[in-house]
Design a protein around this motif. Sequence first.
Motif, PDB file in Angstrom:
ATOM      1  N   LEU A 123       0.826  -1.202   0.000  1.00  0.00           N
ATOM      2  CA  LEU A 123       0.000   0.000   0.000  1.00  0.00           C
ATOM      3  C   LEU A 123       0.864   1.258   0.000  1.00  0.00           C
ATOM      4  CD1 LEU A 123      -2.861  -0.801   2.550  1.00  0.00           C
ATOM      5  CD2 LEU A 123      -2.713  -1.378   0.123  1.00  0.00           C
ATOM      6  N   THR A 124       0.420   2.276  -0.715  1.00  0.00           N
ATOM      7  CA  THR A 124       1.091   3.569  -0.673  1.00  0.00           C
ATOM      8  C   THR A 124       0.660   4.318   0.587  1.00  0.00           C
ATOM      9  OG1 THR A 124      -0.688   4.715  -1.837  1.00  0.00           O
ATOM     10  CG2 THR A 124       1.007   3.658  -3.195  1.00  0.00           C
ATOM     11  N   ALA A 125       1.353   5.397   0.901  1.00  0.00           N
ATOM     12  CA  ALA A 125       0.985   6.208   2.055  1.00  0.00           C
ATOM     13  C   ALA A 125      -0.430   6.753   1.893  1.00  0.00           C
ATOM     14  CB  ALA A 125       1.982   7.354   2.238  1.00  0.00           C
ATOM     15  N   TYR A 126      -0.786   7.135   0.685  1.00  0.00           N
ATOM     16  CA  TYR A 126      -2.136   7.655   0.427  1.00  0.00           C
ATOM     17  C   TYR A 126      -3.183   6.576   0.680  1.00  0.00           C
ATOM     18  CZ  TYR A 126      -6.148   9.592  -2.056  1.00  0.00           C
ATOM     19  OH  TYR A 126      -7.414  10.044  -2.378  1.00  0.00           O
ATOM     20  N   GLN A 127      -2.927   5.362   0.213  1.00  0.00           N
ATOM     21  CA  GLN A 127      -3.875   4.269   0.400  1.00  0.00           C
ATOM     22  C   GLN A 127      -4.030   3.924   1.879  1.00  0.00           C
ATOM     23  OE1 GLN A 127      -1.986   1.485  -2.300  1.00  0.00           O
ATOM     24  NE2 GLN A 127      -3.614   1.743  -3.811  1.00  0.00           N
ATOM     25  N   LYS A 128      -2.957   3.950   2.633  1.00  0.00           N
ATOM     26  CA  LYS A 128      -3.039   3.675   4.062  1.00  0.00           C
ATOM     27  C   LYS A 128      -3.888   4.738   4.772  1.00  0.00           C
ATOM     28  CE  LYS A 128       1.458   1.348   4.321  1.00  0.00           C
ATOM     29  NZ  LYS A 128       2.852   1.438   4.834  1.00  0.00           N
ATOM     30  N   LYS A 129      -3.690   5.987   4.395  1.00  0.00           N
ATOM     31  CA  LYS A 129      -4.413   7.089   5.028  1.00  0.00           C
ATOM     32  C   LYS A 129      -5.900   7.028   4.721  1.00  0.00           C
ATOM     33  CE  LYS A 129      -4.556  12.143   5.245  1.00  0.00           C
ATOM     34  NZ  LYS A 129      -3.935  13.406   4.756  1.00  0.00           N
ATOM     35  N   ASN A 130      -6.233   6.551   3.525  1.00  0.00           N
ATOM     36  CA  ASN A 130      -7.625   6.545   3.077  1.00  0.00           C
ATOM     37  C   ASN A 130      -8.207   5.137   2.994  1.00  0.00           C
ATOM     38  OD1 ASN A 130      -8.223   9.524   2.192  1.00  0.00           O
ATOM     39  ND2 ASN A 130      -6.166   9.062   1.433  1.00  0.00           N
ATOM     40  N   PHE A 131      -7.739   4.287   3.863  1.00  0.00           N
ATOM     41  CA  PHE A 131      -8.119   2.871   3.840  1.00  0.00           C
ATOM     42  C   PHE A 131      -9.582   2.665   4.215  1.00  0.00           C
ATOM     43  CE2 PHE A 131      -7.072  -1.470   5.958  1.00  0.00           C
ATOM     44  CZ  PHE A 131      -7.688  -2.136   4.914  1.00  0.00           C
ATOM     45  N   LEU A 132     -10.003   3.171   5.376  1.00  0.00           N
ATOM     46  CA  LEU A 132     -11.349   2.904   5.902  1.00  0.00           C
ATOM     47  C   LEU A 132     -12.058   4.185   6.342  1.00  0.00           C
ATOM     48  CD1 LEU A 132     -10.470  -0.220   8.093  1.00  0.00           C
ATOM     49  CD2 LEU A 132     -11.634  -0.234   5.887  1.00  0.00           C
ATOM     50  N   ASN A 133     -11.657   5.326   5.810  1.00  0.00           N
ATOM     51  CA  ASN A 133     -12.212   6.605   6.264  1.00  0.00           C
ATOM     52  C   ASN A 133     -13.379   7.075   5.390  1.00  0.00           C
ATOM     53  OD1 ASN A 133     -10.637   7.107   4.032  1.00  0.00           O
ATOM     54  ND2 ASN A 133      -9.709   8.973   4.840  1.00  0.00           N
ATOM     55  N   GLY A 134     -14.333   6.213   5.207  1.00  0.00           N
ATOM     56  CA  GLY A 134     -15.556   6.520   4.472  1.00  0.00           C
ATOM     57  C   GLY A 134     -16.416   5.278   4.429  1.00  0.00           C
ATOM     58  N   PRO A 135     -17.735   5.433   4.392  1.00  0.00           N
ATOM     59  CA  PRO A 135     -18.615   4.257   4.451  1.00  0.00           C
ATOM     60  C   PRO A 135     -18.463   3.305   3.283  1.00  0.00           C
ATOM     61  CG  PRO A 135     -19.866   6.247   3.951  1.00  0.00           C
ATOM     62  CD  PRO A 135     -18.492   6.697   4.344  1.00  0.00           C
ATOM     63  N   GLY A 136     -18.237   3.842   2.077  1.00  0.00           N
ATOM     64  CA  GLY A 136     -18.045   2.970   0.923  1.00  0.00           C
ATOM     65  C   GLY A 136     -16.743   2.196   0.996  1.00  0.00           C
ATOM     66  N   LYS A 137     -15.699   2.843   1.505  1.00  0.00           N
ATOM     67  CA  LYS A 137     -14.401   2.192   1.652  1.00  0.00           C
ATOM     68  C   LYS A 137     -14.484   1.060   2.664  1.00  0.00           C
ATOM     69  CE  LYS A 137     -12.226   6.669   0.790  1.00  0.00           C
ATOM     70  NZ  LYS A 137     -11.407   7.756   1.378  1.00  0.00           N
ATOM     71  N   LEU A 138     -15.180   1.318   3.753  1.00  0.00           N
ATOM     72  CA  LEU A 138     -15.329   0.315   4.800  1.00  0.00           C
ATOM     73  C   LEU A 138     -16.086  -0.904   4.273  1.00  0.00           C
ATOM     74  CD1 LEU A 138     -16.057   0.966   8.493  1.00  0.00           C
ATOM     75  CD2 LEU A 138     -17.511  -0.640   7.272  1.00  0.00           C
ATOM     76  N   CYS A 139     -17.168  -0.658   3.548  1.00  0.00           N
ATOM     77  CA  CYS A 139     -17.946  -1.777   3.006  1.00  0.00           C
ATOM     78  C   CYS A 139     -17.141  -2.592   2.002  1.00  0.00           C
ATOM     79  CB  CYS A 139     -19.231  -1.259   2.352  1.00  0.00           C
ATOM     80  SG  CYS A 139     -20.551  -0.889   3.526  1.00  0.00           S
ATOM     81  N   LYS A 140     -16.337  -1.915   1.182  1.00  0.00           N
ATOM     82  CA  LYS A 140     -15.529  -2.655   0.204  1.00  0.00           C
ATOM     83  C   LYS A 140     -14.513  -3.536   0.906  1.00  0.00           C
ATOM     84  CE  LYS A 140     -12.990  -2.210  -4.106  1.00  0.00           C
ATOM     85  NZ  LYS A 140     -12.469  -1.302  -5.156  1.00  0.00           N
ATOM     86  N   ALA A 141     -13.869  -3.016   1.954  1.00  0.00           N
ATOM     87  CA  ALA A 141     -12.874  -3.803   2.671  1.00  0.00           C
ATOM     88  C   ALA A 141     -13.491  -5.024   3.341  1.00  0.00           C
ATOM     89  CB  ALA A 141     -12.179  -2.930   3.710  1.00  0.00           C
ATOM     90  N   LEU A 142     -14.728  -4.886   3.787  1.00  0.00           N
ATOM     91  CA  LEU A 142     -15.421  -5.988   4.462  1.00  0.00           C
ATOM     92  C   LEU A 142     -16.267  -6.820   3.501  1.00  0.00           C
ATOM     93  CD1 LEU A 142     -16.544  -4.133   7.711  1.00  0.00           C
ATOM     94  CD2 LEU A 142     -14.795  -5.912   7.533  1.00  0.00           C
ATOM     95  N   ALA A 143     -16.192  -6.501   2.217  1.00  0.00           N
ATOM     96  CA  ALA A 143     -16.950  -7.227   1.190  1.00  0.00           C
ATOM     97  C   ALA A 143     -18.447  -7.244   1.505  1.00  0.00           C
ATOM     98  CB  ALA A 143     -16.410  -8.645   1.027  1.00  0.00           C
ATOM     99  N   LEU A 144     -18.971  -6.086   1.881  1.00  0.00           N
ATOM    100  CA  LEU A 144     -20.392  -5.960   2.177  1.00  0.00           C
ATOM    101  C   LEU A 144     -21.097  -5.285   1.008  1.00  0.00           C
ATOM    102  CD1 LEU A 144     -20.194  -4.732   5.875  1.00  0.00           C
ATOM    103  CD2 LEU A 144     -20.963  -6.976   5.084  1.00  0.00           C
ATOM    104  N   THR A 145     -22.197  -5.892   0.557  1.00  0.00           N
ATOM    105  CA  THR A 145     -22.978  -5.364  -0.551  1.00  0.00           C
ATOM    106  C   THR A 145     -24.460  -5.430  -0.205  1.00  0.00           C
ATOM    107  OG1 THR A 145     -23.285  -7.493  -1.680  1.00  0.00           O
ATOM    108  CG2 THR A 145     -21.232  -6.277  -2.131  1.00  0.00           C
ATOM    109  N   ARG A 146     -25.291  -5.108  -1.161  1.00  0.00           N
ATOM    110  CA  ARG A 146     -26.737  -5.207  -0.957  1.00  0.00           C
ATOM    111  C   ARG A 146     -27.171  -6.637  -0.639  1.00  0.00           C
ATOM    112  NH1 ARG A 146     -30.945  -2.264  -0.051  1.00  0.00           N
ATOM    113  NH2 ARG A 146     -32.180  -3.289  -1.661  1.00  0.00           N
ATOM    114  N   ALA A 147     -26.342  -7.598  -0.946  1.00  0.00           N
ATOM    115  CA  ALA A 147     -26.680  -8.992  -0.644  1.00  0.00           C
ATOM    116  C   ALA A 147     -26.821  -9.205   0.859  1.00  0.00           C
ATOM    117  CB  ALA A 147     -25.611  -9.930  -1.203  1.00  0.00           C
ATOM    118  N   GLU A 148     -26.129  -8.381   1.657  1.00  0.00           N
ATOM    119  CA  GLU A 148     -26.210  -8.501   3.119  1.00  0.00           C
ATOM    120  C   GLU A 148     -27.272  -7.586   3.717  1.00  0.00           C
ATOM    121  OE1 GLU A 148     -23.239 -10.581   1.714  1.00  0.00           O
ATOM    122  OE2 GLU A 148     -22.946  -8.407   1.561  1.00  0.00           O
ATOM    123  N   ASN A 149     -27.964  -6.807   2.902  1.00  0.00           N
ATOM    124  CA  ASN A 149     -29.029  -5.953   3.423  1.00  0.00           C
ATOM    125  C   ASN A 149     -30.105  -6.788   4.103  1.00  0.00           C
ATOM    126  OD1 ASN A 149     -30.616  -3.444   3.656  1.00  0.00           O
ATOM    127  ND2 ASN A 149     -31.951  -4.400   2.149  1.00  0.00           N
TER     128      ASN A 149
END
Length: 215
Positions: A123-149
């Motif tokens: 990971l770059t420094a930018y990617q580390k800083k912006n890893f989970l700092n937004g709801p869409g980023k968090l869902c992507k990291a946890l592999a959460l989609t509408r399938a889990e709604n």
Amino acid sequence: MKLTQDFYNRDTRLVARELLGKYLVRVQEGVPLAVRICETEAYIGRMDKACHAYNYRRTQRTETLFAPPGTAYIYLIYGMYHCLNFVTEPEGEPCAVLIRGGQARGNLSLLTRSRYGKPPEQLTAYQKKNFLNGPGKLCKALALTRAENGCSLLGEELFVCDALEDIGLTTPAEDKLPLDIRTSPRIGIDYAEEAVHFPWRYFLPETALPNKKRR
């Protein structure tokens, strides 16, 4: 200890505040992915024009907001970003807490591969800083989609717990320090008239970016 339905069946603002510092766990193929919750927002349908179900508006999209407390409400924004919410208050009251951001705490390599398609050391420094700092980023990291709604937060695949020891991991020392909880107006709701000013965003200052629109 895993959070029970009683935790979610309370005032949404209190739930949003008390979720800070707890651990969101997503189990995939028996492996727990863990994120420390660091930023939340409260939405209360009966009086909040920023809520999808304001004034008890029921649609196919908002139906999950009327589910029992402790239900996951996941929706899609801009056709590409998923947002995870926890339904709160008694069944039939359309209220929820948006999980806006967090810190990786369990099985980092799986989280980074899901988020960026590569291991942590690449990971770059930018990617580390912006890893989970937004709801869409968090869902992507946890592999959460509408399938889990609509899935329960009381089961074994998606839940919140008090300590990493609850899932066989070790809680780092910094997570045991007293929380410095801050509040502010919520992000990205300029359309919501007087609700724009409700101070219903809760965050830990050392982990949150400035108050601006983030996905």
